[in-house]
Scaffold this motif. Structure first.
Motif, short mmCIF file in Angstrom:
data_model
loop_
_atom_site.label_atom_id
_atom_site.label_comp_id
_atom_site.label_asym_id
_atom_site.label_seq_id
_atom_site.Cartn_x
_atom_site.Cartn_y
_atom_site.Cartn_z
N PRO A 96 33.64 80.22 18.93
CA PRO A 96 32.75 81.36 19.17
C PRO A 96 31.95 81.72 17.92
N GLY A 97 30.66 81.92 18.11
CA GLY A 97 29.78 82.29 17.01
C GLY A 97 29.03 81.12 16.39
N THR A 98 29.45 79.88 16.67
CA THR A 98 28.75 78.73 16.10
C THR A 98 27.55 78.34 16.95
N THR A 99 26.60 77.67 16.32
CA THR A 99 25.44 77.12 17.02
C THR A 99 25.62 75.61 17.04
N VAL A 100 25.48 75.00 18.22
CA VAL A 100 25.67 73.56 18.35
C VAL A 100 24.47 72.92 19.04
N ILE A 101 24.28 71.63 18.75
CA ILE A 101 23.29 70.82 19.46
C ILE A 101 24.09 69.89 20.38
N LEU A 102 23.80 69.95 21.67
CA LEU A 102 24.43 69.07 22.64
C LEU A 102 23.44 67.96 22.95
N ALA A 117 28.58 69.32 30.42
CA ALA A 117 29.59 68.49 29.78
C ALA A 117 28.90 67.41 28.95
N VAL A 118 29.60 66.96 27.90
CA VAL A 118 29.13 65.85 27.08
C VAL A 118 30.23 64.80 27.11
N ASP A 119 29.91 63.62 27.67
CA ASP A 119 30.92 62.56 27.76
C ASP A 119 30.82 61.64 26.54
N LYS A 120 31.41 60.46 26.65
CA LYS A 120 31.46 59.55 25.50
C LYS A 120 30.09 59.04 25.09
N TRP A 121 29.09 59.16 25.95
CA TRP A 121 27.74 58.69 25.64
C TRP A 121 26.91 59.77 24.95
N GLY A 122 27.46 60.97 24.84
CA GLY A 122 26.74 62.08 24.22
C GLY A 122 27.37 62.49 22.90
N ARG A 123 26.90 63.63 22.40
CA ARG A 123 27.36 64.07 21.08
C ARG A 123 27.26 65.58 20.97
N VAL A 124 28.23 66.18 20.28
CA VAL A 124 28.22 67.62 19.99
C VAL A 124 28.14 67.76 18.47
N GLU A 125 27.10 68.45 17.98
CA GLU A 125 26.92 68.61 16.54
C GLU A 125 26.80 70.10 16.20
N VAL A 126 27.55 70.53 15.19
CA VAL A 126 27.40 71.90 14.70
C VAL A 126 26.15 71.93 13.82
N THR A 127 25.32 72.97 13.97
CA THR A 127 24.07 73.06 13.22
C THR A 127 23.92 74.44 12.60
N GLU A 128 22.78 74.66 11.97
CA GLU A 128 22.50 75.96 11.34
C GLU A 128 22.50 77.06 12.39
N PRO A 129 22.92 78.29 12.05
CA PRO A 129 22.88 79.39 13.03
C PRO A 129 21.47 79.62 13.56
N ALA A 130 21.36 79.74 14.88
CA ALA A 130 20.06 79.94 15.53
C ALA A 130 19.64 81.40 15.46
N GLU A 131 18.34 81.64 15.57
CA GLU A 131 17.78 82.98 15.46
C GLU A 131 17.75 83.75 16.79
N PHE A 132 17.88 83.03 17.92
CA PHE A 132 17.72 83.69 19.22
C PHE A 132 18.96 84.50 19.63
#
Length: 153
Positions: A96-102, A117-132
């Protein structure tokens, strides 16, 4: 004897394979409110609002599945929110509170409602906090869908 001319597509394929690998495409980011049932290949930047661990139930659950960790996370952007099903190491990333790129996310249907959902062909990356600010009153997972079979006449 005339030499055959190449189509634009053949020339493009030749030039992209010159380096050994095809050229990578730039990701096209989409918004939560544009997600539809049965679609995939989505790239989104979202904030994680909450995360709830889900325990596998039932005796029929195999030993392999019992070892997996699953969490349902409410995520969203400035257009809406949706439930994201995080699995195994993804659970550690979606706090909770993190910004991620799916990347390469897909829509799964669960009891008539959409889940991301993101399966084995996808990726979840933590990124800079978003402004929205997340629009929580437009939760796409609360919309129930009904499967309708259409027969050709």
């Amino acid at each position: 004897m005339a030499t055959p001319t190449k189509t634009g597509r053949e020339q493009q394929e030749e030039s992209s394979n010159a380096g050994g690998k095809p050229g990578l495409r730039k990701p096209v980011f989409t918004k939560v409110d544009l997600l539809k049932p049965g679609t995939g290949g989505h790239t989104l930047t979202v904030k994680v609002l909450n995360s709830i661990a889900v325990l596998p139930k039932g005796r029929s659950v195999s030993h392999h599945l019992r070892q997996s960790r699953i969490a349902e996370c409410l995520i969203g952007d400035d257009t809406g929110s949706i439930i994201f099903t995080a699995r195994n190491e993804q659970v550690d990333l979606v706090k909770p509170g993190t910004t991620v790129i799916l990347r390469n996310a897909k829509i799964d249907m669960f009891k008539g409602s959409m889940r991301l959902a993101v399966d084995k062909w996808g990726r979840v990356e933590v990124t800079e906090p978003a402004e929205f600010v997340v629009k929580e009153d437009n939760n796409l997972s609360l919309v129930e869908y009904e499967l309708v079979n259409v027969t050709g006449e």
